[in-house]
Design an enzyme around this catalytic site. Structure first.
Site: not given
Ligand SMILES: NC(=O)c1ccc[n+]([C@@H]2O[C@H](COP(=O)([O-])OP(=O)(O)OC[C@H]3O[C@@H](n4cnc5c(N)ncnc54)[C@H](OP(=O)(O)O)[C@@H]3O)[C@@H](O)[C@H]2O)c1
Length: 347
Positions: A144, A256
Site C-alpha cells: 500500500c 497513509h
Molecule cells: N489492509 C491494507 O491496507 C492492505 C493493503 C495492501 C495489502 N494488504 C494485504 O491484503 C491481505 C489481507 O489484508 P486485510 O487487511 O484485509 O487483513 P484482515 O482484515 O486480517 O483479513 C484477512 C482475510 O483473510 C482471510 N483468511 C485468513 N487466513 C485464511 C485462510 N487460511 N484461508 C482463507 N482465508 C483466509 C480472513 O478470513 P477469516 O474471516 O476466515 O479469518 C479474512 O477474510 C494481506 O495479505 C495484506 O498484507 C492489506
C-alpha cells in the site's frame, strides 16, 4: 492508464465474469466488494471465500446476500478472476491452484510481488507489465505505501529521471487488517477510561503513540515494510533508483501519509513538479500554504486519488524536492488498485 488492447487479450468479452474474492471478510475484501459495485464491474457470479472460521457467515454484494465459502473446500474450476487478500501463506498455497484451473489471480499479499516472472502493477505507472500475466495468470498488487508513492513519482520521473528517494511514512492501522483497527479503537477507549490497554496486534501500544516498526526487522536493521518499499519501487518504476525508507505506524484508522524527498538527475523545481502532478492521472494536488490547505488522511479516507501537497524545493540539495503524499491505503493502496488491474483483464 494504458489500454490492455496493446498487451493482448486476457479474458474474452462477455456480459459478466465469475469473480471470486478470497479474504472477503477482511478489511481489504470488504472494500473490494464496495469498489466492484461502485465501478459496476461486470460480475455475473460472485464467490465469496474465506477460511473455515467465517465459512457459513453472510456478506452482502449489490443488494444480495451471499454465504461465505471455505477456501480449503472450494474447487476453482470455472472462475474467471480471483481477487486474493488473505495473507501471503494463503496466496502461496492457493493462487497457483486457481491459476492452473484457468483463472486470473490478482494477489494483494507480498507472496508473489518480487517473483521475476510475476507482474507487479500500478495501472497509472506500469500497465504494460501485465503482458507477463499471459504466461502464469498471477498478477501482484504492490504494498500500500509503495502504490501511493509511485503514482506520485511517475510523472516526475518521466520528465526528469529520479536518482534517489528518501521516504518516511505515517501509516494507518487499517494497513494491518481488521484486528488492528479494533485494537486502536479498544486501546483508545481503555486509556480514556484509565484502564490498562491490551497490546496484541502491534509490537507496542498504538493509541496515543507512534511505532517506528512495521513488519519484522531484517538483518540490516531495516524492517520488511521498508524493504518492500525499496524493492517494489524499483521493480514498478523499472529504474535503478536509490530508495531509502522509514516506515512508521501512527494512530490513524484510514489513510497513509508520506513525506517524500526526491533528488533528480537533472533540473527540477517545485513549480514544474506542481504542474506535472496536477496533470497526472490518479493524482489530486492540494497545495495552498496561504490558506493552510494540504492533504490529510481525514480527507483522503474513502476517496480514490493519491493526494499530493507541500510541494517545495529542498534548499539543502540541488534538484531536490519535498512532497507530502496521502491516500486511502485500503482503497488505492489495496482494493481499488486490485479492481483496476481486474478491469485491465477484461478491457
Ligand atoms: N489492509 C491494507 O491496507 C492492505 C493493503 C495492501 C495489502 N494488504 C494485504 O491484503 C491481505 C489481507 O489484508 P486485510 O487487511 O484485509 O487483513 P484482515 O482484515 O486480517 O483479513 C484477512 C482475510 O483473510 C482471510 N483468511 C485468513 N487466513 C485464511 C485462510 N487460511 N484461508 C482463507 N482465508 C483466509 C480472513 O478470513 P477469516 O474471516 O476466515 O479469518 C479474512 O477474510 C494481506 O495479505 C495484506 O498484507 C492489506
Amino acid at each position: 492508464m494504458g489500454s490492455t488492447s496493446d498487451y493482448g487479450e486476457f479474458l474474452a468479452k462477455k456480459e459478466g465474469y465469475v469473480v471470486a474474492v478470497v479474504g472477503v471478510t477482511g478489511a481489504v475484501g470488504q472494500i473490494m466488494l464496495e469498489i466492484l459495485a461502485e465501478r459496476k464491474f461486470p460480475v455475473s457470479k460472485l464467490i465469496p471465500l474465506a477460511s473455515s472460521r467465517s465459512a457459513g457467515s453472510k456478506i452482502e454484494f449489490m443488494g444480495r446476500e451471499y454465504v461465505v465459502q471455505d477456501l480449503e473446500q472450494f474447487d476453482p474450476a470455472g472462475i474467471d478472476i480471483a481477487l486474493f487478500s488473505a495473507g501471503g501463506d494463503t496466496s502461496k498455497q492457493y493462487a497457483p491452484r486457481f491459476a492452473e484451473a484457468g483463472c486470473y489471480v490478482v494477489d494483494n499479499s507480498s507472496a508473489w510481488r518480487m517473483d521475476e516472472n510475476v507482474a507487479l502493477i500500478v495501472p497509472e505507472v506500469n500497465p504494460h507489465a501485465i503482458k507477463m500475466a499471459h504466461a502464469n495468470r498471477i498478477i501482484a498488487n504492490p504494498n500500500c505505501s509503495t502504490i501511493q508513492m509511485v503514482v506520485a513519482l511517475k510523472p516526475l520521473h518521466d520528465a526528469v529521471p529520479i536518482k534517489r528517494v528518501n521516504v518516511s511514512t505515517y501509516q494507518a492501522v487499517s494497513g494491518a487488517g481488521s484486528e488492528a483497527i479494533d485494537e486502536l479503537a479498544q486501546q483508545t477507549g481503555q486509556l480514556l477510561n484509565a484502564e490498562q490497554p491490551n497490546v496484541d496486534v502491534f509490537p507496542a501500544r498504538i493509541a496515543f503513540n507512534v511505532i517506528p516498526q512495521i513488519d519484522v526487522f531484517l538483518e540490516d536493521g531495516y524492517t520488511k515494510e521498508e524493504r518492500k518499499m525499496i524493492d517494489e519501487t524499483r521493480k514498478i518504476m523499472e529504474a535503478d533508483i536509490a530508495v531509502t525508507a522509514t516506515a512508521v505506524r501512527v494512530p490513524v484508522f484510514y489513510g497513509h501519509s508520506e513525506a517524500v524527498n526526491i533528488t533528480f538527475d537533472g533540473e527540477m523545481n517545485a513549480t514544474l513538479a506542481r504542474e506535472l502532478l496536477a496533470e497526472a492521472e490518479g493524482i489530486c494536488v492540494v497545495d495552498d500554504p496561504a490558506s493552510e490547505d494540504y492533504p490529510m488522511p481525514t480527507e483522503a479516507a474513502g476517496t480514490d486519488p493519491v493526494w499530493v501537497g507541500r510541494i517545495c524545493d529542498d534548499h539543502s540539495c540541488p534538484n531536490s524536492l519535498h512532497l507530502w503524499v496521502v491516500a486511502d491505503n485500503v482503497r488505492k493502496g489495496a482494493a481499488l488498485n486490485t479492481v483496476q488491474i481486474a478491469e485491465m483483464l477484461i478491457q
